[in-house]
Design a protein around this motif. Structure first.
Motif, mmCIF file in Angstrom:
data_model
loop_
_atom_site.group_PDB
_atom_site.id
_atom_site.type_symbol
_atom_site.label_atom_id
_atom_site.label_comp_id
_atom_site.label_asym_id
_atom_site.label_seq_id
_atom_site.Cartn_x
_atom_site.Cartn_y
_atom_site.Cartn_z
ATOM 1 N N ASN A 194 -47.093 -41.331 2.687
ATOM 2 C CA ASN A 194 -46.551 -40.968 1.376
ATOM 3 C C ASN A 194 -45.225 -41.691 1.122
ATOM 4 N N THR A 195 -44.431 -41.840 2.161
ATOM 5 C CA THR A 195 -43.157 -42.554 2.051
ATOM 6 C C THR A 195 -43.405 -44.040 1.807
ATOM 7 N N ASP A 196 -44.325 -44.624 2.558
ATOM 8 C CA ASP A 196 -44.608 -46.055 2.397
ATOM 9 C C ASP A 196 -45.021 -46.376 0.970
ATOM 10 N N VAL A 197 -45.852 -45.505 0.398
ATOM 11 C CA VAL A 197 -46.420 -45.797 -0.910
ATOM 12 C C VAL A 197 -45.442 -45.486 -2.047
ATOM 13 N N THR A 198 -44.510 -44.572 -1.812
ATOM 14 C CA THR A 198 -43.588 -44.218 -2.900
ATOM 15 C C THR A 198 -42.157 -44.672 -2.636
ATOM 16 N N GLY A 199 -41.940 -45.407 -1.545
ATOM 17 C CA GLY A 199 -40.591 -45.867 -1.197
ATOM 18 C C GLY A 199 -40.100 -46.921 -2.170
ATOM 19 N N ALA B 153 -36.130 -44.832 4.413
ATOM 20 C CA ALA B 153 -36.569 -45.253 3.081
ATOM 21 C C ALA B 153 -36.020 -44.324 2.024
ATOM 22 N N GLN B 154 -35.718 -44.936 0.903
ATOM 23 C CA GLN B 154 -35.347 -44.218 -0.296
ATOM 24 C C GLN B 154 -36.639 -44.111 -1.095
ATOM 25 N N CYS B 155 -37.006 -42.892 -1.534
ATOM 26 C CA CYS B 155 -38.282 -42.752 -2.234
ATOM 27 C C CYS B 155 -38.074 -42.489 -3.720
ATOM 28 N N ASP B 156 -39.124 -42.729 -4.462
ATOM 29 C CA ASP B 156 -39.166 -42.298 -5.855
ATOM 30 C C ASP B 156 -39.486 -40.804 -5.809
ATOM 31 N N LYS B 157 -38.504 -39.995 -6.209
ATOM 32 C CA LYS B 157 -38.621 -38.550 -6.001
ATOM 33 C C LYS B 157 -39.890 -37.972 -6.627
ATOM 34 N N PHE C 57 -22.390 -43.143 -1.271
ATOM 35 C CA PHE C 57 -23.507 -44.009 -1.655
ATOM 36 C C PHE C 57 -24.073 -43.515 -2.977
ATOM 37 N N LEU C 58 -24.329 -44.435 -3.884
ATOM 38 C CA LEU C 58 -25.020 -44.089 -5.136
ATOM 39 C C LEU C 58 -26.482 -44.471 -4.938
ATOM 40 N N GLU C 59 -27.343 -43.452 -4.896
ATOM 41 C CA GLU C 59 -28.744 -43.709 -4.559
ATOM 42 C C GLU C 59 -29.656 -43.382 -5.748
ATOM 43 N N PRO C 60 -30.470 -44.348 -6.181
ATOM 44 C CA PRO C 60 -31.383 -44.097 -7.290
ATOM 45 C C PRO C 60 -32.467 -43.093 -6.875
ATOM 46 N N GLU C 61 -32.863 -42.231 -7.788
ATOM 47 C CA GLU C 61 -33.854 -41.210 -7.444
ATOM 48 C C GLU C 61 -35.283 -41.625 -7.770
ATOM 49 N N GLY C 62 -35.455 -42.786 -8.394
ATOM 50 C CA GLY C 62 -36.816 -43.221 -8.666
ATOM 51 C C GLY C 62 -36.871 -44.428 -9.566
ATOM 52 N N ARG C 63 -38.100 -44.944 -9.766
ATOM 53 C CA ARG C 63 -38.294 -46.091 -10.639
ATOM 54 C C ARG C 63 -38.304 -45.676 -12.104
ATOM 55 N N SER C 64 -38.803 -44.455 -12.353
ATOM 56 C CA SER C 64 -38.975 -44.073 -13.755
ATOM 57 C C SER C 64 -37.959 -43.017 -14.167
ATOM 58 N N THR C 65 -36.798 -43.073 -13.545
ATOM 59 C CA THR C 65 -35.715 -42.191 -13.951
ATOM 60 C C THR C 65 -34.407 -42.951 -13.794
ATOM 61 N N ASN C 66 -33.394 -42.540 -14.496
ATOM 62 C CA ASN C 66 -32.093 -43.199 -14.410
ATOM 63 C C ASN C 66 -31.097 -42.312 -13.645
ATOM 64 N N GLU C 67 -31.647 -41.303 -12.943
ATOM 65 C CA GLU C 67 -30.803 -40.352 -12.236
ATOM 66 C C GLU C 67 -30.339 -40.947 -10.896
ATOM 67 N N TYR C 68 -29.053 -40.763 -10.592
ATOM 68 C CA TYR C 68 -28.503 -41.225 -9.311
ATOM 69 C C TYR C 68 -27.921 -40.042 -8.543
ATOM 70 N N TYR C 69 -28.005 -40.151 -7.225
ATOM 71 C CA TYR C 69 -27.549 -39.119 -6.307
ATOM 72 C C TYR C 69 -26.275 -39.648 -5.654
ATOM 73 N N ILE C 70 -25.178 -38.863 -5.651
ATOM 74 C CA ILE C 70 -23.925 -39.347 -5.032
ATOM 75 C C ILE C 70 -23.873 -38.842 -3.593
ATOM 76 N N ASN C 71 -24.440 -39.634 -2.688
ATOM 77 C CA ASN C 71 -24.519 -39.230 -1.288
ATOM 78 C C ASN C 71 -23.123 -39.210 -0.665
ATOM 79 N N GLY C 72 -22.697 -38.047 -0.184
ATOM 80 C CA GLY C 72 -21.382 -37.919 0.450
ATOM 81 C C GLY C 72 -20.448 -37.033 -0.343
ATOM 82 N N LEU C 73 -20.906 -36.570 -1.514
ATOM 83 C CA LEU C 73 -20.013 -35.789 -2.366
ATOM 84 C C LEU C 73 -20.526 -34.347 -2.542
ATOM 85 N N SER C 74 -21.074 -33.817 -1.466
ATOM 86 C CA SER C 74 -21.538 -32.439 -1.503
ATOM 87 C C SER C 74 -20.326 -31.507 -1.679
#
Lengths: 450, 600
Positions: B46-51, B70-74, B287-304
């Motif tokens: 599932n990770t390989d196909v949606t990474g 891998a960073q996946c498309d959520k 780290f600014l991590e994209p959450e997917g190909r079909s979204t513009n949402e980013y995750y700010i890794n490290g800012l919990s």
């Protein structure tokens, strides 16, 4: 169900000096072990007389040994019983050799436990065996705790803490490659490893009574040139030829011999003369003897009675006391010019290294002082000592391996692998060290987490 | 395995929804994902196909500590897994919130739901994630729920307590999500994926139809080849202004104002913790991590964080590149119930309630990979229990899954448990490429893989063995191949037959040859431990009545109830003498069934 059976070894007779001591080994490797040590496949249940030579081929003692083939032995496993002279030094050497050949030091009550597991004891004895294990381990634990509460414990805690620090430093870069860690400082880790290795060696050396047993009491023969130091050494060595163990002299330019004086082993060191106005040529030798004197346990100060009384250099005199020095008035077969009175309170013995006169009195005196070094030893302390030394030695070797890898730039998980072997070895003394401790340290010293 | 199974979920649309960042793998976790694949699990494929981004961590170090990430498309990840479940024979998926368990004679026999429909089953597996009495904090603001926008499983806890299962609280947190087009990427450092991605599934042994078993037309339907068209992550740092904002508002943080009782993970600290505990560190990496190909949402890794929303806005705007960032979802902390895992057998079955299995965060772990591994083991063992077969127990020396479960059931945990390579004694044996070989026997015994895949794994193992032996014995100019390799001498060329082997065979063979000394040292240690692992402790044993056993050890053993002597020896505070005594007792019990020993 089969219970584990590695080969174990321990002293089977009470600790201390006695006429005969018995060391027992039990387990699957015993037959191979006997063949290796004594050179022939042993016949079961036959008492044999043989030389015990250690793994390096050095003669340790002449012993009687008996081999018992499974299941006809006390433990029900292949068993080897070695009766040697009841000298702690010899016992220690044999035990160490058995460990070096792959045996494990037996836990408290382990022979009885195996006897029970292998059906050599009646079911009704199960509780008796458990009680025995309990009682022995409590005693061993008490002895170990006594040591661990004392300076050994402090040293152990410090070593473990240093090692965990180093491991945390190495592990952080393995487990958190993506974190914003400060650049790995290999030189600092190497320095820390040096410090730790030195501390481990020092502890190994300061397990004092253990060291005295293992390596012999370091005895320095002091005196002016031509006072007869070398003759005395030869005389003492010649007297106890049964246990001569010449150290390879490659790194030292002074003579060193191992001898037995009563129940004690001495490491006799002959030094260059203590000429107070040395020629440049002699100077190095004298520096060396001062170095030696600084580390010695026991001093034999050889005085030539045919010459005026010598004066000791202050650095040396400061190290001598009634507890560690014997004044040996040599050449008493010749007319004396100096009185046998010294401005010190050392005990004194008159001898003639040439004729051998007075040698027994000297040995008795050495024995008396050596007894003073012996700290109170509880039951099974000797086993703990072998184990401690073995574990520390293992720890040290792995630290050195880690150091080498790190300086060669070899990948850090292999460095960590050596450090963990080292940590396990220290854990054999202080009790098992949980992996969690490394993580605790890691999280307290690095800001980890995204 | 073919067991008839029902999957109940509070919301079918959030099956496999990643609550935190949509990243799979990383140190030790990457190896776990490959182990899951080796046992027939779905996570790797599932990770390989949606990474959308693949990186191999620790590439400069040895193979044992290299980990794929891998960073996946959520959303793609989630929907593909949902689809996979829908296509799974013998599995029925149904949407309903479980409100309680049904017990009969001390065993679980089914569960009640919010729809007042009861379901009966021979075994029940509970995987509550952060939803069990989940409570979310944003500053002083509190909302019930296991994830922002989701519900909380409120009544199940009382059912567990009623059955005698102890519960405690843990806490975790997640950072804000922001809109990509409001980020100013100029000046930020880009982190690209690897040019040659390391995939998670064992594509060399997998059945071809397995790869796209959800996507009916393969790559064309998917739109891209696994590992291609990767998207970058970006790096930025906190500023002194960020620190000032956090410090001035510390008293408003849920964690610092005493609102939160649960224990949080040390390896995933909030930004508050980072500034307070590491005050000398001038800035913290994000780290600014994209959450997917079909979204513009980013995750700010490290800012919990659990600071109030208005403070979060100021905090985000104090960070280079995020001056104008628009927040889509706030950061929050979440508290939830877990059942201290020492209450389970290594099969993940509860000691208290027969036929009840627990997996994932309810056992005190954190992370998708740790949860997936437990889900797989619990699933296999629930089926085996029904069929009267022995549970599948993966040993500590067989893989990270073994370390994970053994740590949980013998040591327990006080913080959300995450796997690290340093937790494994035999890390050097756990290179990610060997997962299939290490776990082969389990897959075979428990029927977890197709016969054709098992055959290919066997073939791979034989090829590795053959070439290992060849390289260890055959000479070339200047000596035996293996010795030249270990001395890192330049090799003219390895044997042509070897070079013709697949990459997987070559890499594993060379690893074994190059690291032979270390691997053998580990093997020797394992052999020593194996014997005691085999000695089972009768479950009827009464530790408190054993003569000669130290009280402290007896209490510990009584509490943890180890299954075998190896486990008993790993419990801290239990010393070798106690193990010896236990051994005598077990032998006595075995020898005399008619006359049990005093403590039997």
């Amino acid at each position: 169900m089969s219970f584990p059976s590695d080969t174990i070894a321990a002293l089977a007779t009470p600790v201390g000096t006695s006429a005969i001591a018995m060391v027992r080994a039990s387990g699957a490797q015993v037959a191979t072990l006997a063949t290796e040590i004594f050179g022939a496949t042993p016949l079961p249940r036959t008492v044999r007389h043989a030389d015990y030579r250690d793994a390096r081929g050095q003669l340790v003692d002449d012993v009687l040994f008996t081999y018992f083939a499974a299941p006809n032995s006390f433990t029900g496993e292949d068993t080897l019983e070695i009766s040697c002279h009841g000298n702690p030094f010899i016992v220690q050497k044999i035990l160490e050799d058995l460990l070096a050949r792959g045996c494990r030091a037996a836990e408290a009550g382990e022979f009885s436990k195996r006897a029970f597991l292998n059906g050599r004891m009646d079911l009704s004895q199960a509780e008796a065996v458990m009680d025995l294990i309990h009682a022995r381990s409590e005693r061993a634990l008490a002895a170990a705790n006594l040591q661990l509460r004392g300076s050994l414990g402090r040293h152990m805690n410090s070593l473990i803490s240093q090692l965990i620090n180093i491991l945390a430093e190495v592990e952080a870069y393995i487990d958190f490659p993506d974190e914003d860690l400060p650049t790995a400082d290999r030189k600092a880790v190497l320095r820390d490893l040096d410090v730790l290795t030195t501390a481990t060696s020092r502890l190994l050396a300061t397990c004092h009574y253990g060291q005295l047993l293992r390596e012999g009491i370091k005895t320095v023969i002091l005196g002016e040139p031509n006072a007869g130091k070398s003759s005395l050494l030869n005389r003492l060595v010649g007297h106890e030829r049964a246990l001569v163990d010449p150290e390879p002299g490659t790194t030292r330019d002074y003579l060193e011999e191992l001898i037995l004086a009563g129940p004690h082993a001495l490491r006799l060191i002959d030094t260059a003369g203590l000429n107070l106005s040395p020629s440049p040529l002699e100077k190095r030798g004298i520096e060396k003897s001062l170095e030696q004197a600084a580390e010695a346990d026991l001093f034999l100060w050889v005085i030539d009675t045919t010459r005026p009384l010598p004066v000791l250099p202050p650095v040396v005199a400061a190290r001598l006391s009634a507890a560690n020095t014997i004044a040996v008035f040599n050449k008493c077969d010749l007319p004396a010019v100096s009185p046998d009175l010294l401005p010190y309170n050392f005990s004194s013995v008159k001898i003639s290294a040439l004729t051998g006169r007075g040698l027994e009195a000297l040995q008795a005196e050495i024995s008396r002082l050596a007894d003073g070094f012996k700290v109170g030893v509880g039951d099974e302390l000797i086993a703990i000592n072998v184990r401690h030394a073995h574990a520390l030695e293992q720890a040290k070797q792995s630290l050195e391996a880690a150091h080498q890898k790190l300086s060669l730039g070899i990948t850090s998980e292999l460095v960590a692998s050596d450090l963990r072997v080292s940590l396990d070895a220290l854990g054999q003394i202080s009790g098992k060290i949980d992996n969690e401790k490394i993580l605790d340290r890691l999280f307290s010293s690095f800001c980890i987490g995204k | 395995m073919g067991a008839s199974t029902l999957l109940l979920t509070g919301n079918i649309d959030t099956i496999a929804q990643m609550s935190c960042n949509p990243a799979i793998g990383g140190q030790a976790k990457g190896q776990i994902v490959r182990e899951i694949d080796a046992l027939g699990g779905e996570m790797a494929i599932n990770t390989d196909v949606t990474g959308i981004q693949f990186r191999l961590l620790n590439e400069s170090k040895g193979p044992a500590v290299q980990s794929p990430r891998a960073q996946c498309d959520k959303k793609a990840y989630q929907f593909r897994l949902k689809h996979t479940l829908e296509l799974q024979p013998n599995l029925q998926v149904f949407q309903a919130t479980v409100t309680g368990l049904i017990f009969a004679a001390g065993k679980v026999v089914g569960c009640q739901t919010s729809l007042d429909i009861e379901f009966l089953g021979q075994t029940v597996i509970i995987t509550t994630g952060t939803f069990l009495r989940g409570l979310m904090h944003v500053g002083q603001n509190k909302n019930e729920g296991g994830r922002l926008g989701d519900f909380s499983a409120k009544s199940l806890s009382s059912s567990l307590l009623e059955a005698g299962i102890e519960l405690q609280r843990l806490k975790t947190g997640t950072p804000p999500r922001i809109l990509g087009r409001s980020i100013n990427f100029t000046g930020l450092q880009e982190q690209k994926g690897d040019l040659a991605p390391t995939l998670f599934a064992f594509h060399d042994t997998r059945d071809p139809e397995d790869l796209f078993h959800v996507e009916p037309t393969g790559e064309r339907r998917l739109g891209w080849k696994p590992g291609s068209e990767q998207i970058s992550c970006w790096m930025t740092y906190t500023t002194p202004e960020s620190e000032r904002i956090v410090r001035e508002n510390l008293h408003k943080s849920a964690m610092y104002s005493g609102e939160i009782v649960g224990v949080g993970p040390r390896y995933c600290p909030s930004i508050e913790d980072k500034f307070v505990r590491f005050a000398d560190k001038p800035r913290h990496l994000l780290f600014l991590e994209p959450e997917g190909r079909s979204t513009n949402e980013y995750y700010i890794n490290g800012l919990s964080t659990s600071l109030p929303f208005d403070v979060q806005v100021d905090l985000v705007h104090s960070i280079p590149g995020l001056e104008q960032a628009a927040l889509l979802r706030p950061a929050y902390a979440v508290e939830y119930d877990f059942a201290p895992p020492t209450q389970m057998f290594p099969s993940l079955e509860s000691r208290k309630v027969e036929n009840l299995f627990l997996a994932g965060q309810i056992n005190g772990t954190s992370g998708y990979e740790e949860a997936a591994a437990q889900g797989l083991v619990a699933g296999v063992n629930a089926v085996r229990k029904v069929r009267g077969e022995n549970p599948m127990i993966i040993q500590r020396h067989e893989g990270y899954i073994g370390v994970l479960i053994d740590d949980l059931v013998t040591k327990g945990t006080t913080e959300p448990y995450r796997m690290f390579t340093s937790r494994a004694e035999h890390r050097l044996l756990f290179n990610h490429g060997s997962a299939e070989l290490r776990l082969y026997q389990h897959s075979l015994n428990c029927n977890l893989l197709s016969l054709s895949r098992l055959g290919r794994i066997r073939q791979k193992a034989l090829a590795i063995e053959y070439w290992e032996n060849y390289i260890e014995t055959m000479k070339t100019a200047g000596g035996i191949w293996a010795e030249k390799i270990r001395r890192s001498e330049p090799l003219n060329e390895l044997p042509a037959g070897f070079l013709a082997q697949p990459k997987e065979v070559r890499e594993e063979t060379l690893y074994r040859v190059r690291y032979r000394g270390y691997l053998e040292r580990e093997q020797r240690q394992i052999e020593k431990l194996k014997d005691v692992e085999k000695i089972k402790i009768p479950s009827s044993i009464d530790y408190l009545a054993i003569p000669g056993m130290r009280r402290e050890s007896a209490l510990k053993l009584h509490q943890f109830r180890p299954e075998n002597l190896g486990q008993a020896a790993r419990i801290s505070g239990v010393n070798p003498a106690d193990i010896s005594i236990l051994m005598v007792l077990i032998a006595a019990a075995n020898r005399s069934q008619s006359r049990p020993p005093a403590a039997g």
